[in-house]
Motif scaffolding. Structure first.
Motif, PDB file in Angstrom:
ATOM      1  N   LEU A 299       0.815  -1.210   0.000  1.00 53.81           N
ATOM      2  CA  LEU A 299       0.000   0.000   0.000  1.00 53.81           C
ATOM      3  C   LEU A 299       0.849   1.260   0.000  1.00 53.81           C
ATOM      4  O   LEU A 299       0.515   2.246  -0.687  1.00 53.81           O
ATOM      5  CB  LEU A 299      -0.925   0.009   1.228  1.00 53.81           C
ATOM      6  N   ARG A 300       1.938   1.258   0.773  1.00 52.13           N
ATOM      7  CA  ARG A 300       2.708   2.485   0.930  1.00 52.13           C
ATOM      8  C   ARG A 300       4.159   2.164   1.274  1.00 52.13           C
ATOM      9  O   ARG A 300       4.555   2.191   2.440  1.00 52.13           O
ATOM     10  CB  ARG A 300       2.083   3.363   2.021  1.00 52.13           C
ATOM     11  N   PRO A 301       4.961   1.859   0.272  1.00 51.32           N
ATOM     12  CA  PRO A 301       6.382   1.617   0.556  1.00 51.32           C
ATOM     13  C   PRO A 301       7.039   2.899   1.051  1.00 51.32           C
ATOM     14  O   PRO A 301       6.936   3.941   0.416  1.00 51.32           O
ATOM     15  CB  PRO A 301       6.941   1.176  -0.796  1.00 51.32           C
ATOM     16  N   GLY A 302       7.664   2.827   2.193  1.00 56.80           N
ATOM     17  CA  GLY A 302       8.293   4.007   2.795  1.00 56.80           C
ATOM     18  C   GLY A 302       8.976   3.613   4.080  1.00 56.80           C
ATOM     19  O   GLY A 302       9.058   2.425   4.426  1.00 56.80           O
ATOM     20  N   THR A 303       9.453   4.604   4.813  1.00 63.79           N
ATOM     21  CA  THR A 303      10.231   4.313   6.014  1.00 63.79           C
ATOM     22  C   THR A 303       9.493   3.419   7.010  1.00 63.79           C
ATOM     23  O   THR A 303      10.056   2.418   7.468  1.00 63.79           O
ATOM     24  CB  THR A 303      10.669   5.629   6.684  1.00 63.79           C
ATOM     25  N   PRO A 304       8.252   3.722   7.393  1.00 68.57           N
ATOM     26  CA  PRO A 304       7.594   2.862   8.388  1.00 68.57           C
ATOM     27  C   PRO A 304       7.410   1.421   7.919  1.00 68.57           C
ATOM     28  O   PRO A 304       7.666   0.476   8.666  1.00 68.57           O
ATOM     29  CB  PRO A 304       6.242   3.551   8.623  1.00 68.57           C
ATOM     30  N   SER A 305       6.968   1.241   6.660  1.00 62.97           N
ATOM     31  CA  SER A 305       6.702  -0.118   6.190  1.00 62.97           C
ATOM     32  C   SER A 305       7.998  -0.878   5.913  1.00 62.97           C
ATOM     33  O   SER A 305       8.101  -2.072   6.212  1.00 62.97           O
ATOM     34  CB  SER A 305       5.828  -0.076   4.931  1.00 62.97           C
ATOM     35  N   LEU A 306       9.003  -0.200   5.356  1.00 64.85           N
ATOM     36  CA  LEU A 306      10.264  -0.882   5.061  1.00 64.85           C
ATOM     37  C   LEU A 306      11.019  -1.235   6.347  1.00 64.85           C
ATOM     38  O   LEU A 306      11.715  -2.258   6.402  1.00 64.85           O
ATOM     39  CB  LEU A 306      11.125  -0.008   4.155  1.00 64.85           C
ATOM     40  N   ALA A 307      10.893  -0.398   7.370  1.00 66.80           N
ATOM     41  CA  ALA A 307      11.516  -0.729   8.659  1.00 66.80           C
ATOM     42  C   ALA A 307      10.877  -1.971   9.246  1.00 66.80           C
ATOM     43  O   ALA A 307      11.568  -2.843   9.798  1.00 66.80           O
ATOM     44  CB  ALA A 307      11.388   0.448   9.621  1.00 66.80           C
ATOM     45  N   ARG A 308       9.566  -2.085   9.122  1.00 72.63           N
ATOM     46  CA  ARG A 308       8.906  -3.295   9.598  1.00 72.63           C
ATOM     47  C   ARG A 308       9.308  -4.503   8.760  1.00 72.63           C
ATOM     48  O   ARG A 308       9.491  -5.601   9.280  1.00 72.63           O
ATOM     49  CB  ARG A 308       7.392  -3.110   9.572  1.00 72.63           C
ATOM     50  N   ALA A 309       9.412  -4.301   7.459  1.00 72.99           N
ATOM     51  CA  ALA A 309       9.852  -5.405   6.606  1.00 72.99           C
ATOM     52  C   ALA A 309      11.232  -5.885   7.041  1.00 72.99           C
ATOM     53  O   ALA A 309      11.503  -7.094   7.078  1.00 72.99           O
ATOM     54  CB  ALA A 309       9.870  -4.959   5.150  1.00 72.99           C
ATOM     55  N   SER A 310      12.103  -4.951   7.372  1.00 75.54           N
ATOM     56  CA  SER A 310      13.430  -5.308   7.879  1.00 75.54           C
ATOM     57  C   SER A 310      13.314  -6.213   9.093  1.00 75.54           C
ATOM     58  O   SER A 310      14.012  -7.233   9.206  1.00 75.54           O
ATOM     59  CB  SER A 310      14.213  -4.036   8.232  1.00 75.54           C
ATOM     60  N   TYR A 311      12.413  -5.864   9.985  1.00 76.93           N
ATOM     61  CA  TYR A 311      12.272  -6.640  11.215  1.00 76.93           C
ATOM     62  C   TYR A 311      11.757  -8.047  10.946  1.00 76.93           C
ATOM     63  O   TYR A 311      12.163  -9.007  11.615  1.00 76.93           O
ATOM     64  CB  TYR A 311      11.345  -5.902  12.174  1.00 76.93           C
ATOM     65  N   THR A 312      10.856  -8.193   9.962  1.00 76.13           N
ATOM     66  CA  THR A 312      10.363  -9.540   9.667  1.00 76.13           C
ATOM     67  C   THR A 312      11.504 -10.443   9.212  1.00 76.13           C
ATOM     68  O   THR A 312      11.543 -11.633   9.552  1.00 76.13           O
ATOM     69  CB  THR A 312       9.263  -9.532   8.585  1.00 76.13           C
ATOM     70  N   TRP A 313      12.461  -9.879   8.446  1.00 77.89           N
ATOM     71  CA  TRP A 313      13.604 -10.684   8.014  1.00 77.89           C
ATOM     72  C   TRP A 313      14.565 -10.935   9.168  1.00 77.89           C
ATOM     73  O   TRP A 313      15.160 -12.008   9.278  1.00 77.89           O
ATOM     74  CB  TRP A 313      14.312  -9.998   6.852  1.00 77.89           C
ATOM     75  N   GLU A 314      14.713  -9.946  10.039  1.00 79.66           N
ATOM     76  CA  GLU A 314      15.575 -10.145  11.211  1.00 79.66           C
ATOM     77  C   GLU A 314      15.041 -11.273  12.080  1.00 79.66           C
ATOM     78  O   GLU A 314      15.810 -12.117  12.561  1.00 79.66           O
ATOM     79  CB  GLU A 314      15.676  -8.857  12.018  1.00 79.66           C
ATOM     80  N   LEU A 315      13.742 -11.295  12.296  1.00 77.62           N
ATOM     81  CA  LEU A 315      13.150 -12.363  13.096  1.00 77.62           C
ATOM     82  C   LEU A 315      13.426 -13.734  12.495  1.00 77.62           C
ATOM     83  O   LEU A 315      13.607 -14.720  13.213  1.00 77.62           O
ATOM     84  CB  LEU A 315      11.643 -12.156  13.222  1.00 77.62           C
ATOM     85  N   ARG A 316      13.480 -13.801  11.160  1.00 78.88           N
ATOM     86  CA  ARG A 316      13.693 -15.076  10.483  1.00 78.88           C
ATOM     87  C   ARG A 316      15.172 -15.387  10.260  1.00 78.88           C
ATOM     88  O   ARG A 316      15.508 -16.383   9.620  1.00 78.88           O
ATOM     89  CB  ARG A 316      12.916 -15.090   9.167  1.00 78.88           C
ATOM     90  N   GLY A 317      16.035 -14.528  10.767  1.00 77.27           N
ATOM     91  CA  GLY A 317      17.458 -14.806  10.711  1.00 77.27           C
ATOM     92  C   GLY A 317      18.154 -14.391   9.441  1.00 77.27           C
ATOM     93  O   GLY A 317      19.328 -14.722   9.240  1.00 77.27           O
TER      94      GLY A 317
END
Length: 438
Positions: free
Chosen positions: A173-191
């Protein structure tokens, strides 16, 4: 407070919240005092700037006390101010104005619903946060920010596939700092540290305010430090401090990197500066453990007393205890109390951090078989977290599983040999005892 959880609770506060009314309403009910079109831009602004916005909303509401959108916005501002200032007394204020807003407009008041979700997440009432965020999304399914709030609640409740789906929807819906930062975290959680770092760099490239640059640089520093690269962490915190001079968060991040690189005097000075600006319990605890590692036990105990006082203040304002207090009691207080805190915390927050904290409390309480089960749940996603592996290694060692203990302790130090000023040394000593080279 553990690094892996930093991006979870409250990440919706990064960047612009953009809670404009849904387009199908064809109108804006934003108060003149709110930001343009009812959006909540620049919510990472300084405490002074946010205080000014709060004051403007309060003046507006004295003239128009029945403005539901203004009340909802004020509630969100109070939650954010509590985060910035580490003053949980804003939470009861937030609850009051958000309930007033919902009483005035119940069915489609997604701004207040989002505010309630944010408030409940801040208080660690994640089931309620999930309910409010779902209600908000139902009202306004095209608002990216609402999916971020939904994702945060799902993450803390251990509903990882739902969380990852919500983040993907937010990015779409809205690629930007808030959504991309969360995307980063989803990958961090998965290693997947490479993907996490790539997405956080994209978030940095999209950051259009100094506060958002500081936010993303801090988390890039955390990613680097947590994966054994304090020099890169130091560089990121330096860049962040150029964007946001005096940021307590960045000072604490720089202190951690400095301590790992052996510059303990600079680290102590930066921790002291961070705590003086914002007495965040995480900074207080990190300072205490660094002092203890240097043999300054009396000074360390003073910081632990401050930590206890801060946690009481949070509890008095409705914040449920969870992994932070559990680990503190296990390491520096009462293991029996730690087990009780862990058991209760797991009911409301079945997140990997909580499984890890409860595992450690169980271990120190002599319940190692149960502890191992909890520890394995903490590492089930594949998260690269040195503390998790250290805890699991020590539990395996206590159970007499020497090979497994060597593997886990070795993994902890391979991920980050400076993961904790006290426990990293214990991990090395345990490996030597097991006949492995630390």
């Amino acid at each position: 407070m553990a690094a892996v959880g930093v991006l979870g609770v409250g990440m919706f506060l990064a960047g612009g919240l953009g809670l404009a009314p849904p387009s199908q309403h064809g109108r804006s009910t934003a108060a003149p005092a709110t930001r343009a079109a009812g959006s909540l831009d620049e919510t990472n602004a300084s405490s002074d700037a946010l205080a000014g916005h709060i004051a403007a909303l309060q003046r507006h509401l004295r003239e128009q006390p029945d403005d539901a959108t203004a009340l909802g916005t004020l509630g969100l501002d109070y939650v954010q101010q509590a985060k910035i200032t580490v003053d949980p007394s804003y939470y009861p204020k937030a609850e009051e104005v958000l309930k007033r807003s919902l009483a005035l407009e119940t069915a489609e008041n997604f701004t207040a619903m989002a505010g309630m979700a944010a408030l409940e997440a801040a208080r660690h009432n994640f089931t309620s946060a999930l309910d409010w965020s779902r209600r908000a999304v139902t009202v306004n399914p095209d608002n990216a920010t609402l999916y971020g709030i939904l994702a945060d609640a799902c993450t803390q409740l251990g509903r990882y596939p739902e969380s990852f789906d919500a983040v993907q929807h937010m990015v779409d819906l809205r690629p930007g700092t808030p959504s991309l930062a969360r995307a980063s975290y989803t990958w961090e959680l998965r290693g997947d540290v490479a993907a996490a770092t790539e997405n956080m760099k994209r978030a940095l490239n999209d950051a259009n305010t100094p506060a958002d640059r500081a936010f993303t640089l801090y988390h890039l520093a955390q990613l680097a430090f947590d994966n054994g690269d304090p020099k890169t962490a130091l560089a990121h915190t330096a860049a962040g401090l150029r964007a946001a001079p005096g940021s307590a968060e960045l000072l604490a991040g720089r202190a951690k990197a400095e301590a790992a690189l052996g510059d303990t005097d600079a680290a102590l000075a930066d921790y002291a500066g961070a705590v003086a600006k914002v007495p965040q319990p995480a900074y207080v605890l990190e300072l205490g453990e660094l002092l203890q590692s240097l043999g300054r036990t009396k000074d360390a105990e003073q910081q632990y007393q401050v930590f206890r006082g801060e946690e009481k203040l949070f509890a008095d304002n409705g914040v449920a205890p969870d992994s932070d207090q559990t680990l503190f009691e296990a390491d520096h207080g009462d293991p029996v109390k730690a087990m009780a805190l862990g058991e209760n915390g797991l009911r409301s927050r079945p997140f990997i951090e909580m499984h890890d904290a409860y595992a450690w409390a169980l271990h120190l309480g002599g319940r190692d078989t149960e502890a191992l089960d909890q520890s394995r749940q903490a590492t089930a996603l594949g998260t690269r977290n040195a503390l998790f592996h250290y805890h699991q290694g020590m539990i395996e060692k206590a159970l007499g599983h020497s090979q497994e203990a060597r593997t886990e302790l070795g993994q902890a130090l391979a991920i980050n040999e400076h993961f904790n000023p006290l426990q990293a040394a214990t991990a090395r000593a345990a490996l030597q005892e097991l006949g492995a080279v630390a």
